[in-house]
Design a protein around this motif. Structure first.
Motif, PDB file in Angstrom:
ATOM      1  N   LYS A  16      35.257  51.153  51.575  1.00 20.57           N
ATOM      2  CA  LYS A  16      33.880  50.687  51.793  1.00 20.57           C
ATOM      3  C   LYS A  16      32.936  51.256  50.738  1.00 20.57           C
ATOM      4  N   LYS A  17      33.099  52.518  50.423  1.00 21.57           N
ATOM      5  CA  LYS A  17      32.247  53.131  49.403  1.00 21.57           C
ATOM      6  C   LYS A  17      32.518  52.506  48.030  1.00 21.57           C
ATOM      7  N   ALA A  18      33.788  52.274  47.734  1.00 23.83           N
ATOM      8  CA  ALA A  18      34.142  51.645  46.453  1.00 23.83           C
ATOM      9  C   ALA A  18      33.576  50.229  46.375  1.00 23.83           C
ATOM     10  N   ALA A  19      33.602  49.502  47.478  1.00 31.71           N
ATOM     11  CA  ALA A  19      33.068  48.136  47.492  1.00 31.71           C
ATOM     12  C   ALA A  19      31.580  48.124  47.165  1.00 31.71           C
ATOM     13  N   GLN A  20      30.850  49.133  47.636  1.00 25.60           N
ATOM     14  CA  GLN A  20      29.419  49.211  47.321  1.00 25.60           C
ATOM     15  C   GLN A  20      29.196  49.359  45.826  1.00 25.60           C
ATOM     16  N   GLN A  21      30.101  50.046  45.158  1.00 25.60           N
ATOM     17  CA  GLN A  21      29.974  50.263  43.713  1.00 25.60           C
ATOM     18  C   GLN A  21      30.526  49.090  42.906  1.00 25.60           C
ATOM     19  N   TRP A  22      31.780  48.712  43.171  1.00 23.33           N
ATOM     20  CA  TRP A  22      32.498  47.768  42.322  1.00 23.33           C
ATOM     21  C   TRP A  22      32.267  46.301  42.682  1.00 23.33           C
ATOM     22  N   PHE A  23      31.802  46.034  43.918  1.00 26.61           N
ATOM     23  CA  PHE A  23      31.567  44.650  44.347  1.00 26.61           C
ATOM     24  C   PHE A  23      30.104  44.400  44.697  1.00 26.61           C
ATOM     25  N   ALA A  24      29.208  45.198  44.142  1.00 26.29           N
ATOM     26  CA  ALA A  24      27.782  45.103  44.469  1.00 26.29           C
ATOM     27  C   ALA A  24      27.226  43.704  44.207  1.00 26.29           C
ATOM     28  N   PHE A  25      27.693  43.041  43.159  1.00 31.05           N
ATOM     29  CA  PHE A  25      27.166  41.721  42.808  1.00 31.05           C
ATOM     30  C   PHE A  25      28.219  40.626  42.922  1.00 31.05           C
ATOM     31  N   TRP A  26      29.283  40.901  43.657  1.00 23.75           N
ATOM     32  CA  TRP A  26      30.327  39.908  43.874  1.00 23.75           C
ATOM     33  C   TRP A  26      29.852  38.905  44.910  1.00 23.75           C
ATOM     34  N   ASN A  27      30.149  37.644  44.672  1.00 22.82           N
ATOM     35  CA  ASN A  27      29.764  36.573  45.580  1.00 22.82           C
ATOM     36  C   ASN A  27      31.025  35.817  45.988  1.00 22.82           C
ATOM     37  N   GLN A  28      31.341  35.842  47.261  1.00 23.25           N
ATOM     38  CA  GLN A  28      32.526  35.185  47.825  1.00 23.25           C
ATOM     39  C   GLN A  28      32.573  33.698  47.456  1.00 23.25           C
ATOM     40  N   GLU A  29      31.423  33.054  47.384  1.00 23.01           N
ATOM     41  CA  GLU A  29      31.388  31.621  47.070  1.00 23.01           C
ATOM     42  C   GLU A  29      31.731  31.343  45.607  1.00 23.01           C
ATOM     43  N   ASP A  30      31.310  32.239  44.717  1.00 24.42           N
ATOM     44  CA  ASP A  30      31.584  32.054  43.289  1.00 24.42           C
ATOM     45  C   ASP A  30      33.024  32.387  42.922  1.00 24.42           C
ATOM     46  N   PHE A  31      33.570  33.407  43.556  1.00 25.79           N
ATOM     47  CA  PHE A  31      34.929  33.859  43.251  1.00 25.79           C
ATOM     48  C   PHE A  31      35.575  34.358  44.540  1.00 25.79           C
ATOM     49  N   PRO A  32      36.138  33.437  45.343  1.00 22.49           N
ATOM     50  CA  PRO A  32      36.702  33.821  46.641  1.00 22.49           C
ATOM     51  C   PRO A  32      37.789  34.889  46.516  1.00 22.49           C
ATOM     52  N   ARG A  33      37.850  35.765  47.512  1.00 21.47           N
ATOM     53  CA  ARG A  33      38.878  36.809  47.545  1.00 21.47           C
ATOM     54  C   ARG A  33      40.244  36.134  47.640  1.00 21.47           C
ATOM     55  N   PRO A  34      41.175  36.519  46.774  1.00 21.64           N
ATOM     56  CA  PRO A  34      42.508  35.903  46.812  1.00 21.64           C
ATOM     57  C   PRO A  34      43.301  36.353  48.049  1.00 21.64           C
ATOM     58  N   THR A  35      44.246  35.528  48.436  1.00 22.03           N
ATOM     59  CA  THR A  35      45.130  35.870  49.551  1.00 22.03           C
ATOM     60  C   THR A  35      46.417  36.482  48.996  1.00 22.03           C
ATOM     61  N   LYS A  36      47.231  37.048  49.870  1.00 21.76           N
ATOM     62  CA  LYS A  36      48.511  37.629  49.445  1.00 21.76           C
ATOM     63  C   LYS A  36      49.432  36.588  48.810  1.00 21.76           C
ATOM     64  N   ALA A  37      49.222  35.326  49.144  1.00 21.65           N
ATOM     65  CA  ALA A  37      50.052  34.253  48.607  1.00 21.65           C
ATOM     66  C   ALA A  37      49.639  33.842  47.192  1.00 21.65           C
ATOM     67  N   GLU A  38      48.629  34.511  46.620  1.00 20.43           N
ATOM     68  CA  GLU A  38      48.115  34.156  45.293  1.00 20.43           C
ATOM     69  C   GLU A  38      48.184  35.366  44.350  1.00 20.43           C
ATOM     70  N   PRO A  39      49.385  35.777  43.957  1.00 21.23           N
ATOM     71  CA  PRO A  39      49.523  36.994  43.145  1.00 21.23           C
ATOM     72  C   PRO A  39      48.774  36.944  41.807  1.00 21.23           C
ATOM     73  N   GLU A  40      48.725  35.800  41.153  1.00 26.15           N
ATOM     74  CA  GLU A  40      48.005  35.714  39.877  1.00 26.15           C
ATOM     75  C   GLU A  40      46.498  35.838  40.083  1.00 26.15           C
ATOM     76  N   ARG A  41      45.992  35.289  41.176  1.00 25.29           N
ATOM     77  CA  ARG A  41      44.561  35.427  41.474  1.00 25.29           C
ATOM     78  C   ARG A  41      44.232  36.869  41.859  1.00 25.29           C
ATOM     79  N   ILE A  42      45.155  37.560  42.539  1.00 27.26           N
ATOM     80  CA  ILE A  42      44.939  38.976  42.865  1.00 27.26           C
ATOM     81  C   ILE A  42      44.816  39.770  41.566  1.00 27.26           C
ATOM     82  N   LYS A  43      45.715  39.513  40.640  1.00 24.05           N
ATOM     83  CA  LYS A  43      45.685  40.214  39.353  1.00 24.05           C
ATOM     84  C   LYS A  43      44.360  39.952  38.636  1.00 24.05           C
TER      85      LYS A  43
END
Length: 140
Positions: free
Chosen positions: A54-81
């Protein structure tokens, strides 16, 4: 990583990660420790305890937008990378440090015969120095 029971810690960012995310982080040179098979010193334990996802998310994902770049699922290894690369290598969504004063885009210093200018990106923190001889060689 949203793994419910992660097995690894990315000590570079003090985050808990699954096997797949640990492998991706390793590819980028980040330090990974196995929670069960690592020797923990008080210092390393305190470092990890001071972090967390949670603390890391505040730092590293402060300006991340789920709509612009959805979080990848486990079934999407290249998107996770790609997601890990954008978050922790390129730092696309990182919270920027607060600035105490605004600087102009170009600052020129004296004396004139040794004039130099410094280009400052207002929000990037990057500074590039140019010297008089370099100005003559810049493209139009």
């Amino acid at each position: 990583c949203e793994e419910q029971i992660p097995r690894f810690i990315c000590t570079t960012f003090q985050t808990f990660v699954c096997q797949h995310c640990a492998d991706v982080h390793r590819e980028y040179g980040h330090q990974i420790s196995d929670i069960l098979h690592s020797e923990w010193t008080t210092e390393s334990f305190d470092l990890v305890a001071s972090g967390g996802n949670k603390k890391a998310a505040q730092q590293w994902f402060a300006f991340w937008n789920q709509e612009d770049f959805p979080r990848p699922t486990k079934a999407e290894p290249e998107r996770i990378k790609d997601f890990v690369r954008k978050a922790f290598v390129v730092k696309c969504w990182q919270k920027q440090p607060k600035r105490t004063s605004r600087k102009s885009c170009v600052e020129v210093t004296e004396p004139a015969e040794a004039a130099s200018a410094v280009a400052v990106g207002p929000d990037t923190g990057f500074t590039v120095g140019f010297f008089e001889a370099d100005w003559a060689n810049l493209p139009p």
